[in-house]
Design an enzyme around this catalytic site. Structure first.
Site, PDB file in Angstrom:
ATOM      1  N   SER A   1      26.371   7.808  48.630  1.00 25.11           N
ATOM      2  CA  SER A   1      25.787   8.356  47.403  1.00 25.11           C
ATOM      3  C   SER A   1      25.348   7.271  46.426  1.00 25.11           C
ATOM      4  O   SER A   1      24.471   7.503  45.592  1.00 25.11           O
ATOM      5  CB  SER A   1      26.788   9.298  46.725  1.00 25.11           C
ATOM      6  OG  SER A   1      28.028   8.639  46.494  1.00 25.11           O
TER       7      SER A   1
ATOM      8  N   ASP B   1      34.213   9.982  36.412  1.00 27.84           N
ATOM      9  CA  ASP B   1      33.667   9.306  37.582  1.00 27.84           C
ATOM     10  C   ASP B   1      33.364   7.859  37.199  1.00 27.84           C
ATOM     11  O   ASP B   1      32.456   7.588  36.423  1.00 27.84           O
ATOM     12  CB  ASP B   1      32.387  10.028  38.021  1.00 27.84           C
ATOM     13  CG  ASP B   1      31.778   9.457  39.294  1.00 27.84           C
ATOM     14  OD1 ASP B   1      32.000   8.270  39.584  1.00 27.84           O
ATOM     15  OD2 ASP B   1      31.060  10.203  39.985  1.00 27.84           O
TER      16      ASP B   1
ATOM     17  N   HIS C   1      29.953   6.284  40.269  1.00 27.87           N
ATOM     18  CA  HIS C   1      28.516   6.518  40.280  1.00 27.87           C
ATOM     19  C   HIS C   1      27.864   6.085  38.961  1.00 27.87           C
ATOM     20  O   HIS C   1      28.551   5.835  37.977  1.00 27.87           O
ATOM     21  CB  HIS C   1      28.235   7.994  40.578  1.00 27.87           C
ATOM     22  CG  HIS C   1      28.699   8.417  41.938  1.00 27.87           C
ATOM     23  ND1 HIS C   1      29.927   9.007  42.160  1.00 27.87           N
ATOM     24  CD2 HIS C   1      28.121   8.296  43.158  1.00 27.87           C
ATOM     25  CE1 HIS C   1      30.085   9.249  43.449  1.00 27.87           C
ATOM     26  NE2 HIS C   1      29.010   8.827  44.081  1.00 27.87           N
TER      27      HIS C   1
END
Length: 415
Positions: free
Chosen positions: A134, A373, A376
């Site tokens: 990702s 998070d 990311h």
């Protein structure tokens, strides 16, 4: 060098207290790698045209600087219809936008300004593919946003098929693609949308099911790191499918990259294809690295001041990349983004994300210890810088038939 504060004209709102985050549980021990900055292998070399002799300068030596000439961000969430909710931090409620207004400034060289039309011309009748997890998908999303504004409506399209996303620029007969392969080699849960299994099994010597999708691609950009760092031990097979063992992660990573290297040697034509490997994307799990106290990247609005090397990246894994690329006969260029990302504690998605298709609730956002998070990155944001560096690589000598100094270097003409 100190952190540069944004101008007073930009807004910032009060943010909840900083707390510990958890997205992908990093079970590996914290590894200090201050000596990394002395390791020449993780240095890009740029050559300047100034003077009678080219002047060598490391692009890894630099700082994040506020861009006051209105050139940032390079696009907006509103101007790019292809962004997904996972990365649109402003739309997801982030109260500050400072992270969008910083650019990477090497000490002795300037990166060329990204020119979408020029890159599309280089990619005419060609394919460029990002391969990885990702993190790499975010670089793909960034590249699509950077290019799509130069293509008229009706002349561009984004298609999704299992394990792939394909952006097509009709007038150029060019595609920019993403292929899901978080370990590069195969595993027992190779699904881009549903990859949760009770016991993950990595097939360290198996790559054919993935590599058949890479055959003939003109520009391949690989990345693989964060999925390896879930736990210090990984279940894997090598040689015999029935011989399932527990490997320590660095050993398994080395075997996997050796499998990938063998495929490169047997399948890549360096005269016609370009292969790049993007270095490790760090996390910012422990705010005590840059400030006293407990917490993580939540609530951060400014880059870290120099000098700084974080512990969210493993020197062992970096050395394995170095050794693998160094042993190749095939040309592979390392794009080292690790240090510039180390400084960007401010640019993670934090609590401004979606989980399982839904944005975090107000209550979840109030609990960054559980829900933030720290892996990311927001878009627009620092992944755009990775693509500015990739662009600098591709535009040299027309971008396809390149003369590389070595796997760890490439020639770029700084403006």
């Amino acid at each position: 060098m100190t952190t540069i504060q944004p101008s007073s004209t930009r807004r910032i709102h009060s943010i909840l207290p900083i707390a510990l985050a958890s997205v992908l549980l990093l079970g590996a021990a914290r590894l200090v790698f201050d000596d990394l900055k002395n390791d020449d292998i993780f240095t890009w070399q740029f050559w300047s045209l100034r003077g009678s002799e080219p002047r060598k300068s490391s692009i890894g030596d630099g700082a994040a600087e506020e861009d006051d000439n209105v050139s940032r961000p390079l696009y907006t969430e509103e101007s790019c219809p292809y962004l997904v909710k996972q990365v649109t931090c402003q739309r997801n409620g982030r109260p500050d936008d400072y992270y969008q207004f910083w650019r990477w400034q090497p000490n002795d060289c300037n990166l060329p300004r990204f020119n979408a039309s020029k890159l599309l011309g280089i990619l005419r009748n060609k394919r460029m593919m990002f391969v990885g997890d990702s993190i790499q998908r975010t670089q793909f999303d960034s590249m699509v946003c950077l290019l799509q504004s130069s293509i008229p409506d009706g002349k561009k399209a984004l298609h999704k098929v299992p394990s792939k996303k394909i952006f097509y620029a009709q007038e150029y007969n060019a595609t920019v693609e993403f292929y899901w392969a978080p370990f590069i080699v195969e595993l027992n849960s190779d699904y881009s949308t549903n990859h949760t299994v009770l016991k993950r099994l990595v097939k360290l010597d198996s790559i054919v099911d993935h590599s058949k999708h890479w055959e003939g691609v003109d520009v391949l950009v690989f990345e693989s790191y964060i999925w390896w760092m879930h736990k210090p031990i990984i279940n894997a097979t090598s040689s015999a499918p029935s011989d399932i063992r527990e490997y320590n992660v660095p050993t398994a990573y080395k075997i996997a990259l050796q499998t990938w290297a063998k495929w490169l040697e047997s399948s890549i034509n360096s005269q016609k294809q370009n292969v790049l490997f993007v270095s490790l994307s760090p996390t910012h799990l422990w705010s005590q690295e840059w400030n006293p106290g407990e917490g993580n990247c939540f609530g951060e609005s400014y880059p870290i001041k120099e000098p700084y090397w974080g512990v969210g990246t493993s020197i062992d894994m970096l050395n394995i990349v170095r050794e693998t690329l160094g042993g190749l006969k095939t040309d592979v260029t390392l794009l080292n983004i690790t240090h510039l990302l180390d400084l960007r504690k401010d640019a993670h998605t934090s609590v401004y994300i979606e989980r399982k298709g839904k944005l975090l609730t107000k209550e979840q956002k109030a609990d960054p210890k559980t829900f933030a998070d720290y892996i990311h990155w927001c878009l627009p944001g620092v992944p755009d810088t990775w693509n500015e560096i990739l662009y600098a690589y591709l535009i040299q000598d027309g971008g396809i038939d390149l003369s590389r100094v070595s796997y760890a270097e490439f020639i770029c003409y700084c403006t």
